[in-house]
Write a protein that holds these residues in place. Structure first.
Motif, PDB file in Angstrom:
ATOM      1  N   LEU A 166     -17.346 -35.449 -11.203  1.00 62.42           N
ATOM      2  CA  LEU A 166     -18.215 -34.361 -12.330  1.00 62.42           C
ATOM      3  C   LEU A 166     -19.072 -35.106 -13.016  1.00 62.42           C
ATOM      4  CD1 LEU A 166     -16.346 -30.954 -13.603  1.00 62.42           C
ATOM      5  CD2 LEU A 166     -17.965 -31.038 -11.672  1.00 62.42           C
ATOM      6  N   TYR A 167     -18.876 -36.020 -13.519  1.00 61.25           N
ATOM      7  CA  TYR A 167     -19.461 -37.088 -14.181  1.00 61.25           C
ATOM      8  C   TYR A 167     -20.566 -37.878 -12.838  1.00 61.25           C
ATOM      9  CZ  TYR A 167     -17.714 -35.793 -18.341  1.00 61.25           C
ATOM     10  OH  TYR A 167     -16.640 -35.206 -19.490  1.00 61.25           O
ATOM     11  N   LEU A 168     -20.527 -38.146 -11.821  1.00 61.27           N
ATOM     12  CA  LEU A 168     -20.277 -38.664 -11.049  1.00 61.27           C
ATOM     13  C   LEU A 168     -21.529 -38.031 -10.177  1.00 61.27           C
ATOM     14  CD1 LEU A 168     -17.500 -41.264  -9.464  1.00 61.27           C
ATOM     15  CD2 LEU A 168     -19.636 -40.877 -11.488  1.00 61.27           C
ATOM     16  N   THR A 169     -21.763 -37.012 -10.429  1.00 64.70           N
ATOM     17  CA  THR A 169     -22.808 -35.628  -9.735  1.00 64.70           C
ATOM     18  C   THR A 169     -24.570 -36.669 -10.033  1.00 64.70           C
ATOM     19  OG1 THR A 169     -21.651 -33.937 -10.312  1.00 64.70           O
ATOM     20  CG2 THR A 169     -24.252 -33.584  -9.560  1.00 64.70           C
ATOM     21  N   PRO A 170     -25.045 -37.041  -8.551  1.00 69.80           N
ATOM     22  CA  PRO A 170     -25.989 -37.935  -8.463  1.00 69.80           C
ATOM     23  C   PRO A 170     -27.108 -37.962  -9.608  1.00 69.80           C
ATOM     24  CG  PRO A 170     -25.165 -37.285  -6.337  1.00 69.80           C
ATOM     25  CD  PRO A 170     -24.791 -36.348  -7.546  1.00 69.80           C
ATOM     26  N   GLY A 171     -27.210 -38.121 -10.461  1.00 71.03           N
ATOM     27  CA  GLY A 171     -29.022 -38.103 -11.064  1.00 71.03           C
ATOM     28  C   GLY A 171     -28.003 -36.998 -12.892  1.00 71.03           C
ATOM     29  N   LEU A 172     -27.298 -36.628 -12.417  1.00 70.59           N
ATOM     30  CA  LEU A 172     -27.080 -35.569 -13.726  1.00 70.59           C
ATOM     31  C   LEU A 172     -26.687 -36.187 -15.500  1.00 70.59           C
ATOM     32  CD1 LEU A 172     -26.610 -32.831 -14.588  1.00 70.59           C
ATOM     33  CD2 LEU A 172     -23.749 -32.620 -13.761  1.00 70.59           C
ATOM     34  N   PHE A 173     -25.804 -37.424 -14.970  1.00 68.68           N
ATOM     35  CA  PHE A 173     -25.456 -37.440 -16.119  1.00 68.68           C
ATOM     36  C   PHE A 173     -26.613 -38.346 -17.006  1.00 68.68           C
ATOM     37  CE2 PHE A 173     -24.200 -41.466 -18.598  1.00 68.68           C
ATOM     38  CZ  PHE A 173     -22.929 -40.939 -19.880  1.00 68.68           C
ATOM     39  N   VAL A 233     -35.102 -28.794 -16.250  1.00 68.81           N
ATOM     40  CA  VAL A 233     -35.024 -28.552 -15.368  1.00 68.81           C
ATOM     41  C   VAL A 233     -34.457 -29.506 -13.579  1.00 68.81           C
ATOM     42  CG1 VAL A 233     -36.402 -27.911 -13.263  1.00 68.81           C
ATOM     43  CG2 VAL A 233     -37.509 -27.300 -15.192  1.00 68.81           C
ATOM     44  N   ILE A 234     -34.725 -30.627 -13.805  1.00 64.53           N
ATOM     45  CA  ILE A 234     -33.481 -31.520 -12.978  1.00 64.53           C
ATOM     46  C   ILE A 234     -32.146 -31.115 -13.589  1.00 64.53           C
ATOM     47  CG2 ILE A 234     -33.571 -33.758 -12.647  1.00 64.53           C
ATOM     48  CD1 ILE A 234     -36.114 -34.039 -12.745  1.00 64.53           C
ATOM     49  N   ALA A 235     -31.677 -31.364 -14.181  1.00 62.53           N
ATOM     50  CA  ALA A 235     -30.661 -31.086 -14.870  1.00 62.53           C
ATOM     51  C   ALA A 235     -29.699 -30.144 -14.269  1.00 62.53           C
ATOM     52  CB  ALA A 235     -30.603 -31.378 -16.374  1.00 62.53           C
ATOM     53  N   THR A 236     -30.342 -28.966 -14.589  1.00 62.53           N
ATOM     54  CA  THR A 236     -29.511 -27.639 -13.737  1.00 62.53           C
ATOM     55  C   THR A 236     -29.628 -27.464 -12.696  1.00 62.53           C
ATOM     56  OG1 THR A 236     -30.829 -26.118 -15.565  1.00 62.53           O
ATOM     57  CG2 THR A 236     -30.242 -24.714 -13.947  1.00 62.53           C
ATOM     58  N   ARG A 237     -30.902 -28.234 -11.944  1.00 65.47           N
ATOM     59  CA  ARG A 237     -31.395 -28.336  -9.823  1.00 65.47           C
ATOM     60  C   ARG A 237     -29.346 -28.759  -9.488  1.00 65.47           C
ATOM     61  NH1 ARG A 237     -35.360 -26.845  -7.758  1.00 65.47           N
ATOM     62  NH2 ARG A 237     -36.113 -25.115  -8.312  1.00 65.47           N
ATOM     63  N   LEU A 238     -29.571 -30.348 -10.392  1.00 62.26           N
ATOM     64  CA  LEU A 238     -28.583 -30.984 -10.207  1.00 62.26           C
ATOM     65  C   LEU A 238     -27.161 -30.474 -10.505  1.00 62.26           C
ATOM     66  CD1 LEU A 238     -30.239 -34.642 -11.389  1.00 62.26           C
ATOM     67  CD2 LEU A 238     -29.557 -33.449  -8.756  1.00 62.26           C
ATOM     68  N   GLY A 285     -30.517 -38.033  -6.565  1.00 60.03           N
ATOM     69  CA  GLY A 285     -30.559 -38.518  -7.433  1.00 60.03           C
ATOM     70  C   GLY A 285     -31.689 -37.937  -8.558  1.00 60.03           C
ATOM     71  N   LEU A 286     -31.600 -38.109  -9.713  1.00 57.90           N
ATOM     72  CA  LEU A 286     -32.513 -37.906 -10.616  1.00 57.90           C
ATOM     73  C   LEU A 286     -33.807 -37.460 -10.134  1.00 57.90           C
ATOM     74  CD1 LEU A 286     -33.181 -38.018 -14.607  1.00 57.90           C
ATOM     75  CD2 LEU A 286     -34.680 -37.984 -13.195  1.00 57.90           C
ATOM     76  N   VAL A 287     -34.372 -39.393  -9.718  1.00 58.19           N
ATOM     77  CA  VAL A 287     -36.382 -39.410  -8.838  1.00 58.19           C
ATOM     78  C   VAL A 287     -36.268 -38.468  -8.410  1.00 58.19           C
ATOM     79  CG1 VAL A 287     -37.544 -41.370  -8.421  1.00 58.19           C
ATOM     80  CG2 VAL A 287     -36.427 -41.522 -10.680  1.00 58.19           C
ATOM     81  N   LYS A 291     -38.918 -35.384  -7.670  1.00 53.50           N
ATOM     82  CA  LYS A 291     -39.936 -35.679  -6.329  1.00 53.50           C
ATOM     83  C   LYS A 291     -40.018 -34.447  -5.944  1.00 53.50           C
ATOM     84  CE  LYS A 291     -41.503 -38.988  -3.093  1.00 53.50           C
ATOM     85  NZ  LYS A 291     -41.720 -38.328  -1.840  1.00 53.50           N
ATOM     86  N   ARG A 292     -38.459 -34.237  -5.026  1.00 47.65           N
ATOM     87  CA  ARG A 292     -38.670 -33.151  -4.055  1.00 47.65           C
ATOM     88  C   ARG A 292     -38.779 -31.798  -4.837  1.00 47.65           C
ATOM     89  NH1 ARG A 292     -33.344 -33.491   0.080  1.00 47.65           N
ATOM     90  NH2 ARG A 292     -33.392 -35.625   0.418  1.00 47.65           N
ATOM     91  N   ILE A 293     -39.035 -31.597  -5.932  1.00 49.36           N
ATOM     92  CA  ILE A 293     -39.187 -30.087  -6.597  1.00 49.36           C
ATOM     93  C   ILE A 293     -40.874 -30.273  -6.858  1.00 49.36           C
ATOM     94  CG2 ILE A 293     -39.249 -29.036  -8.969  1.00 49.36           C
ATOM     95  CD1 ILE A 293     -36.797 -29.721  -9.166  1.00 49.36           C
ATOM     96  N   VAL A 294     -41.442 -31.641  -6.843  1.00 45.87           N
ATOM     97  CA  VAL A 294     -42.590 -31.373  -6.827  1.00 45.87           C
ATOM     98  C   VAL A 294     -43.339 -31.570  -5.646  1.00 45.87           C
ATOM     99  CG1 VAL A 294     -44.332 -32.712  -7.503  1.00 45.87           C
ATOM    100  CG2 VAL A 294     -42.986 -32.842  -9.262  1.00 45.87           C
ATOM    101  N   ASP A 295     -42.594 -32.229  -4.104  1.00 50.38           N
ATOM    102  CA  ASP A 295     -43.596 -31.642  -2.990  1.00 50.38           C
ATOM    103  C   ASP A 295     -42.652 -30.246  -2.443  1.00 50.38           C
ATOM    104  OD1 ASP A 295     -44.232 -34.443  -3.344  1.00 50.38           O
ATOM    105  OD2 ASP A 295     -42.094 -35.566  -2.464  1.00 50.38           O
ATOM    106  N   GLU A 296     -42.366 -30.000  -2.683  1.00 56.35           N
ATOM    107  CA  GLU A 296     -41.762 -28.557  -1.749  1.00 56.35           C
ATOM    108  C   GLU A 296     -41.616 -27.408  -2.501  1.00 56.35           C
ATOM    109  OE1 GLU A 296     -37.577 -30.478  -0.232  1.00 56.35           O
ATOM    110  OE2 GLU A 296     -36.997 -28.844  -1.857  1.00 56.35           O
ATOM    111  N   GLU A 297     -42.378 -27.081  -4.624  1.00 54.84           N
ATOM    112  CA  GLU A 297     -42.162 -26.160  -5.370  1.00 54.84           C
ATOM    113  C   GLU A 297     -43.807 -26.289  -5.807  1.00 54.84           C
ATOM    114  OE1 GLU A 297     -38.592 -24.116  -6.251  1.00 54.84           O
ATOM    115  OE2 GLU A 297     -37.943 -26.432  -5.682  1.00 54.84           O
TER     116      GLU A 297
END
Length: 319
Positions: A166-173, A233-238, A285-287, A291-297
């Protein structure tokens, strides 16, 4: 040491707070987790496909939608993990205050006083965030008093066998560290600018300087949501993106076999409360997530319920 009266008052206040806050937290998490891509998308063959999922444009609309589809039980999804995490933090604060021979209170606003609490919060906040956010966003009904059954629904077989993943969830930490570091930095600036409030009486030269510093701090608080809201927002998605490590898959790819459990759905539920992004193409990852949130939504998706983040910053900076 807390006496019986203080304990009852504490338990009562926590119960009232959770009764009010849990539905609001649930709506906030769902709104930020909701995948609402732009109107037209390309399918794998390059054709244009219109978005067919629910369109939710505000925090209040999400709150109403949850109640309409899932009723009161849906509004209180996530209650048990929130209650457990609140109890753990409250116990830590009580022990911390006893060790320092102080009255029961939250950590002091100085950096050294806040650091132990922040380190502890960082340690437990990541798995706590994952479990709470998934409990809130899952379309399944979770039992209140069967943690094992709930975890089998919320966590993948890989996550249950190796909880540390769980601590290795990409970008969340990284998102959690950046958020906590920013909040600590803001509190440090507050101590430097306003070590103590002006004394009552006629304004002096020191009071004028303090007023200028107060304005500077106020501006910093107003711009804080520009940094903190996207991180939240990013933390919630990850957090709701599950980890798998089966043969033939990398650490962020999604597996399906052995990941399905027999679950109960809400009675009469014929539509999803929110739309979730396909796990076929996970954020790496975080970045990449931002980036995908901005591009897609669009940019607005990164600033959902920014005003609530601002209220939290104001309360923290001037308390």
């Amino acid at each position: 040491m807390l006496n019986l009266t203080d304990m009852l008052l504490l338990v009562g206040s926590l119960a009232i707070s959770l009764a009010i806050l849990v539905p609001l937290i649930g709506a906030l998490v769902r709104f930020r987790a909701h995948y609402n891509p732009k109107g037209l998308q390309l399918d794998p063959e390059g054709g244009v496909q219109p978005h067919t999922g629910p369109v939710i444009t505000s925090f209040i609309a999400m709150l109403v939608r949850v109640y309409r589809i899932e009723g009161w039980p849906g509004l209180y999804k996530g209650l048990m993990p929130i209650l457990l995490s609140t109890a753990i933090v409250t116990l830590f604060l009580w022990l911390f205050s006893n060790l320092r021979h102080e009255a029961y209170t939250f950590p002091s606003t100085d950096v050294l006083g806040t650091l132990p609490y922040s380190l502890f919060a960082m340690l437990i906040s990541l798995p706590e965030t994952i479990v709470i956010d998934r409990a809130i966003t899952t379309p399944n009904k979770l039992p209140y008093f069967n943690a094992i059954s709930s975890l089998r629904i919320l966590l993948t077989p890989t996550e249950r066998r190796r909880p540390w993943i769980l601590y290795l969830t990409p970008g969340l930490f990284a998102a959690q560290v950046l958020r906590i570091a920013y909040v600590l930095g803001l509190r440090t600036v507050r101590q430097l600018l306003l070590p103590e409030l002006p004394q009552p009486g006629f304004p002096s030269e020191e009071d004028v300087v303090s007023a200028i510093k107060l304005d500077i701090l106020f501006v910093l608080v107003l711009v804080s949501p520009v940094v903190l809201t996207p991180l939240e927002v990013i933390a919630t998605r990850l957090a709701i993106q599950r980890n798998h490590a089966a043969p033939g898959f990398n650490s962020v790819a999604q597996e399906e076999e052995g990941d399905a459990e027999e679950v109960t759905e809400y009675a009469g539920m014929n539509e999803d409360v929110i739309g979730l992004r396909s796990e076929r193409e996970p954020y790496i990852g975080l970045v990449d997530c931002g980036k995908r949130i901005v591009d897609e939504e669009g940019w607005s998706a990164l600033y959902r319920v920014w005003w609530l983040t601002m209220l939290g910053c104001l309360a923290g900076a001037f308390s």
